[in-house]
Design an enzyme around this catalytic site. Structure first.
Site, PDB file in Angstrom:
ATOM      1  N   ASP A  80       0.867  -1.180   0.000  1.00 10.93           N
ATOM      2  CA  ASP A  80       0.000   0.000   0.000  1.00 10.93           C
ATOM      3  C   ASP A  80       0.904   1.232   0.000  1.00 10.93           C
ATOM      4  O   ASP A  80       2.124   1.122   0.100  1.00 10.93           O
ATOM      5  CB  ASP A  80      -0.957  -0.022   1.186  1.00 10.93           C
ATOM      6  CG  ASP A  80      -0.227   0.102   2.503  1.00 10.93           C
ATOM      7  OD1 ASP A  80       1.002   0.284   2.497  1.00 10.93           O
ATOM      8  OD2 ASP A  80      -0.891   0.036   3.546  1.00 10.93           O
ATOM      9  N   GLY A  82       0.979   3.914   2.052  1.00 11.52           N
ATOM     10  CA  GLY A  82       1.321   4.576   3.308  1.00 11.52           C
ATOM     11  C   GLY A  82       0.352   5.659   3.718  1.00 11.52           C
ATOM     12  O   GLY A  82       0.391   6.130   4.854  1.00 11.52           O
ATOM     13  N   GLY A  83      -0.535   6.062   2.800  1.00 12.15           N
ATOM     14  CA  GLY A  83      -1.474   7.138   3.126  1.00 12.15           C
ATOM     15  C   GLY A  83      -2.328   6.814   4.341  1.00 12.15           C
ATOM     16  O   GLY A  83      -2.488   7.638   5.243  1.00 12.15           O
ATOM     17  N   ASP A 134      -2.432   8.460  -1.312  1.00 10.53           N
ATOM     18  CA  ASP A 134      -3.744   9.112  -1.217  1.00 10.53           C
ATOM     19  C   ASP A 134      -3.904   9.794   0.125  1.00 10.53           C
ATOM     20  O   ASP A 134      -3.052   9.692   1.002  1.00 10.53           O
ATOM     21  CB  ASP A 134      -4.876   8.091  -1.412  1.00 10.53           C
ATOM     22  CG  ASP A 134      -4.947   7.081  -0.274  1.00 10.53           C
ATOM     23  OD1 ASP A 134      -3.893   6.765   0.311  1.00 10.53           O
ATOM     24  OD2 ASP A 134      -6.058   6.600   0.037  1.00 10.53           O
ATOM     25  N   ASP A 254      -8.009  -6.981   1.375  1.00 10.59           N
ATOM     26  CA  ASP A 254      -6.962  -7.231   2.367  1.00 10.59           C
ATOM     27  C   ASP A 254      -7.508  -6.817   3.725  1.00 10.59           C
ATOM     28  O   ASP A 254      -8.374  -5.946   3.815  1.00 10.59           O
ATOM     29  CB  ASP A 254      -5.716  -6.376   2.096  1.00 10.59           C
ATOM     30  CG  ASP A 254      -5.913  -4.947   2.580  1.00 10.59           C
ATOM     31  OD1 ASP A 254      -6.602  -4.175   1.892  1.00 10.59           O
ATOM     32  OD2 ASP A 254      -5.425  -4.610   3.686  1.00 10.59           O
ATOM     33  N   CYS A 292     -10.858 -29.306   8.365  1.00 13.22           N
ATOM     34  CA  CYS A 292      -9.895 -28.264   7.981  1.00 13.22           C
ATOM     35  C   CYS A 292      -8.483 -28.851   7.860  1.00 13.22           C
ATOM     36  O   CYS A 292      -8.036 -29.580   8.745  1.00 13.22           O
ATOM     37  CB  CYS A 292      -9.918 -27.144   9.031  1.00 13.22           C
ATOM     38  SG  CYS A 292      -8.670 -25.870   8.728  1.00 13.22           S
ATOM     39  N   CYS A 294      -5.605 -27.352   8.083  1.00 15.69           N
ATOM     40  CA  CYS A 294      -4.546 -26.499   8.649  1.00 15.69           C
ATOM     41  C   CYS A 294      -3.759 -27.226   9.741  1.00 15.69           C
ATOM     42  O   CYS A 294      -4.207 -28.243  10.273  1.00 15.69           O
ATOM     43  CB  CYS A 294      -5.142 -25.197   9.175  1.00 15.69           C
ATOM     44  SG  CYS A 294      -5.726 -25.284  10.871  1.00 15.69           S
ATOM     45  N   CYS A 297      -5.876 -27.817  13.064  1.00 11.55           N
ATOM     46  CA  CYS A 297      -6.979 -28.778  13.085  1.00 11.55           C
ATOM     47  C   CYS A 297      -6.532 -30.210  12.808  1.00 11.55           C
ATOM     48  O   CYS A 297      -7.182 -31.159  13.243  1.00 11.55           O
ATOM     49  CB  CYS A 297      -8.036 -28.361  12.078  1.00 11.55           C
ATOM     50  SG  CYS A 297      -8.749 -26.752  12.470  1.00 11.55           S
ATOM     51  N   HIS A 323      -5.151 -21.178  11.056  1.00 15.35           N
ATOM     52  CA  HIS A 323      -6.529 -21.633  10.857  1.00 15.35           C
ATOM     53  C   HIS A 323      -7.403 -20.547  10.225  1.00 15.35           C
ATOM     54  O   HIS A 323      -8.099 -20.792   9.238  1.00 15.35           O
ATOM     55  CB  HIS A 323      -7.166 -22.109  12.159  1.00 15.35           C
ATOM     56  CG  HIS A 323      -8.621 -22.412  11.958  1.00 15.35           C
ATOM     57  ND1 HIS A 323      -9.056 -23.589  11.407  1.00 15.35           N
ATOM     58  CD2 HIS A 323      -9.725 -21.641  12.127  1.00 15.35           C
ATOM     59  CE1 HIS A 323     -10.370 -23.538  11.266  1.00 15.35           C
ATOM     60  NE2 HIS A 323     -10.807 -22.374  11.698  1.00 15.35           N
TER      61      HIS A 323
END
Ligand SMILES: [Zn+2]
Length: 368
Positions: A80, A82-83, A134, A254, A292, A294, A297, A323
């Protein structure tokens, strides 16, 4: 129904959209390493220009071979501009036409970020996608303030484009305009009219209501029409919110939310969430989520994680984050699969049920 499938072909790999980008603020998704990220299904991560500029410094990262090598992640990265961090984190900030002057939240030193500087930093870091600098404001700010920041964002967008020279790096522009339909429309027309590679929708995922957010997207997305450039709604993170924004036509997201709530003991599961700080889980031998894949789990019980969280053991942060990111990225994959199969409208009810109601402040019913 404006949901759409897409594919971004970037120097470090392909990103299928709709997609969620885990946030690696300081060039790391907190508690995870790149192997964990890969296993969770991440195809692109976000890093923060503001943080890396202040510490360890973009020039140092460039000397060490760039951000991909520095953080050991060889797939796509977006930084991004930084704004947002200047406005939300920095002290004593003064925004004028040149840029934003502020004191570091780390050591109090004074800095100035301008559109040109934010682009130069991102060109040094070397992500696949850079973002124009921005001036964000809270959606609920007075209209005059929102309009002033929007106009400045437009002038800074042109300066960002002018300053950007790296041909191997995409540059996204940011639409502002708060929740005022007229300002949103003006900002969408202006930013979409510039030769950016993608369109960020900024100034939302803040203090607006879900209805205000949907209304703002109802202005932005129809104006973009069949413009193929990716549309990225910055800062949105709960599965329920992601799904509704996909329905309205957003491609990229995000948020720190899945990782932040994980470290706090909130585990996302189909239909809602488990609060592992609840004492009942100390005796629960079941996995957090039955099917799951992961590392949490497949190997450990709810009881074990509940214990680790209470003892503030470092492993709890990694396991819980693995997870929640696995759940979120799998959810996006389910959305894409339904879009690809042409069954998205029919799948909406089951996707909504899977997402549960996880927006901040909303009451959540824990599954049995
Ligand atoms: Zn899991």
């Amino acid at each position: 129904m404006r949901a759409r499938l897409g594919r971004l072909e970037l120097p470090h790999g392909v990103v299928d959209t709709p997609q969620f980008m885990p946030v690696g603020t300081n060039a790391t998704v907190k508690a995870l390493d790149p192997v964990d990220l890969d296993a969770a299904g991440a195809s692109i991560v976000l890093a923060n220009t503001y943080h890396l500029y202040l510490r360890p410094g973009h020039e140092r990262i460039e000397r060490l071979g760039g951000l991909h090598r520095f953080m050991g992640w060889d797939r796509p990265i977006l930084t991004d501009s930084g704004g947002y961090q200047v406005v939300s984190l920095a002290d004593a900030r003064v925004v004028d036409e040149a840029g934003a002057t502020f004191r570091s939240h780390i050591d109090g030193s004074t800095h100035q970020l301008t559109p040109e500087k934010a682009i130069a930093i991102q060109e040094s870091l070397g992500p696949d996608i850079a973002v124009a600098f921005d001036h964000p404001v809270f959606p609920s700010s007075p209209r005059e303030e929102v309009e002033d920041a929007m106009e400045r964002t437009h002038r800074w967008a042109e300066r960002s484009l002018e300053a950007h020279g790296r041909a191997d790096q995409a540059l996204f522009g940011i639409i502002q305009g708060g929740v005022d339909p007229e300002l949103r429309e003006r900002s969408t027309r202006f930013i979409a009219g510039l030769p950016f590679d993608g369109i960020c929708i900024g100034g939302l995922a803040g203090d607006e209501t879900p209805v205000q957010r949907a209304d703002a997207l109802d202005v932005v997305i129809p104006l973009l029409g069949d413009d193929p450039r990716p549309r990225y709604l910055m800062g949105l993170g709960s599965p329920a919110d992601l799904l509704e924004a996909v329905v309205l036509g957003v491609d990229l997201f995000d948020s720190v939310l899945p990782a932040r709530v994980a470290r706090n003991g909130q585990l996302w599961v189909p239909g809602g969430r488990l609060n592992l700080k609840n004492a009942a889980f100390l005796d629960d031998p079941r996995p957090v989520q039955e099917d799951c894949p992961c590392p949490l789990c497949t190997r450990f019980s709810r009881a074990y994680l509940a214990h680790l969280l209470r003892a503030r053991e470092l492993l709890s942060y990694r396991l819980a984050t693995c997870h929640n990111l696995t759940f979120t990225l799998d959810f996006m994959a389910r959305i894409r699969a339904a879009l690809r199969a042409g069954t998205f409208p029919d799948s909406l009810a089951s996707l909504r049920a899977r997402a549960g109601r996880m927006s901040p402040g909303e009451v959540t019913v824990e599954p049995a």
